[in-house]
Design a protein around this motif. Structure first.
Motif, PDB file in Angstrom:
ATOM      1  N   ASP A  32     -79.860-103.573 -85.906  1.00  0.00           N
ATOM      2  CA  ASP A  32     -80.212-104.696 -86.779  1.00  0.00           C
ATOM      3  C   ASP A  32     -79.069-104.935 -87.773  1.00  0.00           C
ATOM      4  O   ASP A  32     -78.620-104.010 -88.447  1.00  0.00           O
ATOM      5  CB  ASP A  32     -81.499-104.327 -87.536  1.00  0.00           C
ATOM      6  N   LEU A  33     -78.594-106.183 -87.843  1.00  0.00           N
ATOM      7  CA  LEU A  33     -77.437-106.488 -88.698  1.00  0.00           C
ATOM      8  C   LEU A  33     -77.835-107.251 -89.964  1.00  0.00           C
ATOM      9  O   LEU A  33     -76.983-107.763 -90.677  1.00  0.00           O
ATOM     10  CB  LEU A  33     -76.410-107.307 -87.890  1.00  0.00           C
ATOM     11  N   SER A  34     -79.142-107.294 -90.243  1.00  0.00           N
ATOM     12  CA  SER A  34     -79.645-108.083 -91.385  1.00  0.00           C
ATOM     13  C   SER A  34     -79.014-107.683 -92.713  1.00  0.00           C
ATOM     14  O   SER A  34     -78.830-108.524 -93.588  1.00  0.00           O
ATOM     15  CB  SER A  34     -81.162-107.935 -91.512  1.00  0.00           C
ATOM     16  N   ASN A  35     -78.720-106.390 -92.883  1.00  0.00           N
ATOM     17  CA  ASN A  35     -78.231-105.938 -94.192  1.00  0.00           C
ATOM     18  C   ASN A  35     -76.723-105.720 -94.252  1.00  0.00           C
ATOM     19  O   ASN A  35     -76.221-105.163 -95.229  1.00  0.00           O
ATOM     20  CB  ASN A  35     -78.960-104.644 -94.592  1.00  0.00           C
ATOM     21  N   VAL A  36     -76.015-106.149 -93.210  1.00  0.00           N
ATOM     22  CA  VAL A  36     -74.560-105.971 -93.195  1.00  0.00           C
ATOM     23  C   VAL A  36     -73.936-106.950 -94.188  1.00  0.00           C
ATOM     24  O   VAL A  36     -74.159-108.160 -94.109  1.00  0.00           O
ATOM     25  CB  VAL A  36     -74.006-106.190 -91.769  1.00  0.00           C
ATOM     26  N   LYS A  37     -73.164-106.414 -95.136  1.00  0.00           N
ATOM     27  CA  LYS A  37     -72.656-107.256 -96.239  1.00  0.00           C
ATOM     28  C   LYS A  37     -71.291-107.888 -95.956  1.00  0.00           C
ATOM     29  O   LYS A  37     -70.956-108.919 -96.499  1.00  0.00           O
ATOM     30  CB  LYS A  37     -72.535-106.435 -97.527  1.00  0.00           C
ATOM     31  N   VAL A  56     -74.182-114.111 -87.353  1.00  0.00           N
ATOM     32  CA  VAL A  56     -75.078-113.576 -88.381  1.00  0.00           C
ATOM     33  C   VAL A  56     -74.957-114.355 -89.688  1.00  0.00           C
ATOM     34  O   VAL A  56     -75.961-114.670 -90.331  1.00  0.00           O
ATOM     35  CB  VAL A  56     -74.790-112.072 -88.622  1.00  0.00           C
ATOM     36  N   HIS A  57     -73.710-114.687 -90.083  1.00  0.00           N
ATOM     37  CA  HIS A  57     -73.497-115.201 -91.443  1.00  0.00           C
ATOM     38  C   HIS A  57     -72.983-116.635 -91.557  1.00  0.00           C
ATOM     39  O   HIS A  57     -73.262-117.307 -92.547  1.00  0.00           O
ATOM     40  CB  HIS A  57     -72.524-114.290 -92.198  1.00  0.00           C
ATOM     41  N   GLU A  58     -72.190-117.099 -90.611  1.00  0.00           N
ATOM     42  CA  GLU A  58     -71.530-118.397 -90.822  1.00  0.00           C
ATOM     43  C   GLU A  58     -72.341-119.578 -90.311  1.00  0.00           C
ATOM     44  O   GLU A  58     -72.255-120.674 -90.855  1.00  0.00           O
ATOM     45  CB  GLU A  58     -70.128-118.384 -90.211  1.00  0.00           C
ATOM     46  N   ILE A  59     -73.108-119.363 -89.240  1.00  0.00           N
ATOM     47  CA  ILE A  59     -73.987-120.433 -88.772  1.00  0.00           C
ATOM     48  C   ILE A  59     -75.057-120.649 -89.842  1.00  0.00           C
ATOM     49  O   ILE A  59     -75.637-119.684 -90.342  1.00  0.00           O
ATOM     50  CB  ILE A  59     -74.631-120.055 -87.418  1.00  0.00           C
ATOM     51  N   GLN A  60     -75.255-121.893 -90.222  1.00  0.00           N
ATOM     52  CA  GLN A  60     -76.195-122.207 -91.298  1.00  0.00           C
ATOM     53  C   GLN A  60     -77.406-122.970 -90.758  1.00  0.00           C
ATOM     54  O   GLN A  60     -77.307-123.678 -89.753  1.00  0.00           O
ATOM     55  CB  GLN A  60     -75.503-123.091 -92.359  1.00  0.00           C
ATOM     56  N   TYR A  98     -80.421-115.244 -89.377  1.00  0.00           N
ATOM     57  CA  TYR A  98     -80.324-114.168 -88.388  1.00  0.00           C
ATOM     58  C   TYR A  98     -81.566-113.280 -88.443  1.00  0.00           C
ATOM     59  O   TYR A  98     -82.066-112.949 -89.522  1.00  0.00           O
ATOM     60  CB  TYR A  98     -79.080-113.324 -88.665  1.00  0.00           C
ATOM     61  N   GLU A  99     -82.078-112.913 -87.257  1.00  0.00           N
ATOM     62  CA  GLU A  99     -83.180-111.936 -87.169  1.00  0.00           C
ATOM     63  C   GLU A  99     -82.871-110.945 -86.056  1.00  0.00           C
ATOM     64  O   GLU A  99     -82.205-111.293 -85.076  1.00  0.00           O
ATOM     65  CB  GLU A  99     -84.500-112.622 -86.780  1.00  0.00           C
ATOM     66  N   TYR A 100     -83.377-109.737 -86.224  1.00  0.00           N
ATOM     67  CA  TYR A 100     -83.300-108.724 -85.155  1.00  0.00           C
ATOM     68  C   TYR A 100     -84.700-108.581 -84.593  1.00  0.00           C
ATOM     69  O   TYR A 100     -85.602-108.093 -85.264  1.00  0.00           O
ATOM     70  CB  TYR A 100     -82.821-107.393 -85.720  1.00  0.00           C
TER      71      TYR A 100
END
Length: 204
Positions: A38-43, A76-80, A104-106
């Motif tokens: 799960d990459l939800s918390n990757v900063k 995870v981060h750039e697609i809005q 993003y969801e896992y």
């Protein structure tokens, strides 16, 4: 409509369309890299790269791995939310266009579908309706990339509204030659054989 800042993204569903059905049925876009947690918390990208190398302990830092990390980061981060996504289909000569509705969801929806973004699929448009430069861009060998050349996002928006936009000139560099060749053959057949001619060709 997502304002002026809306972007258009290519998000492929597996090299051979392995996740295509799952993506369309579940109203999602997804990427491979199912060995990643799960990459939800990757900063940041460094943290993501750490997880990437942990999942691939024998992998050296190469252009390919840097590109892989970049593609996952974009997903995870750039697609809005509000952005458009294009999914080139393998099961038919068409491209599904959707609007991103979720972050993003896992979620393990299948063995090969874990990293997802929820989308609303808007239309499936025949490849023949797209100008060649957009097909070039959508033929990129990357799984996730932004399609921004030649005002592509606004031209695809017009296609969604049933309006044929004006084509520009220049091609994209990294393309899937197989897909490009297929598009050319389909366009050629469409131009040369109509009506009875096409029926005769199919018979032959």
């Amino acid at each position: 409509e997502g304002g002026d800042k809306m972007s258009l993204w290519l998000v492929r569903a597996g090299r051979h369309g392995e996740q295509e059905q799952g993506a369309l049925e579940n109203s999602i876009v997804t990427i491979g890299w199912n060995e990643l947690p799960d990459l939800s918390n990757v900063k940041n990208k460094e943290e993501l790269a750490g997880l990437y190398y942990l999942a691939h302990p024998t992998t050296k830092k190469t252009r390919a791995t840097t590109s892989g990390v970049g593609q996952v980061w974009r997903f995870v981060h750039e697609i809005q939310k509000g952005d458009l996504v294009a999914l080139p289909l393998k099961t038919q000569s068409a491209i599904a266009i959707g609007k991103v509705e979720g972050d993003y969801e896992y979620q393990k929806l299948a063995d090969n579908i874990k990293h997802i973004r929820r989308v609303k699929w808007l239309r499936t448009i025949p490849r023949s309706a797209f100008d060649q430069d957009i097909l070039y861009s959508l033929g990129s060998l990357l799984t996730v990339c932004q399609i921004e050349r030649n005002d592509a996002e606004n031209r695809v928006k017009k296609l969604l509204q049933g309006v044929k936009p004006k084509p520009p000139e220049e091609p994209e560099e990294t393309i899937d030659i197989g897909e490009y060749a297929k598009d050319q053959i389909i366009k050629h057949i469409g131009a040369k054989f109509r009506g009875h001619g096409l029926a005769r060709l199919v018979d032959a």
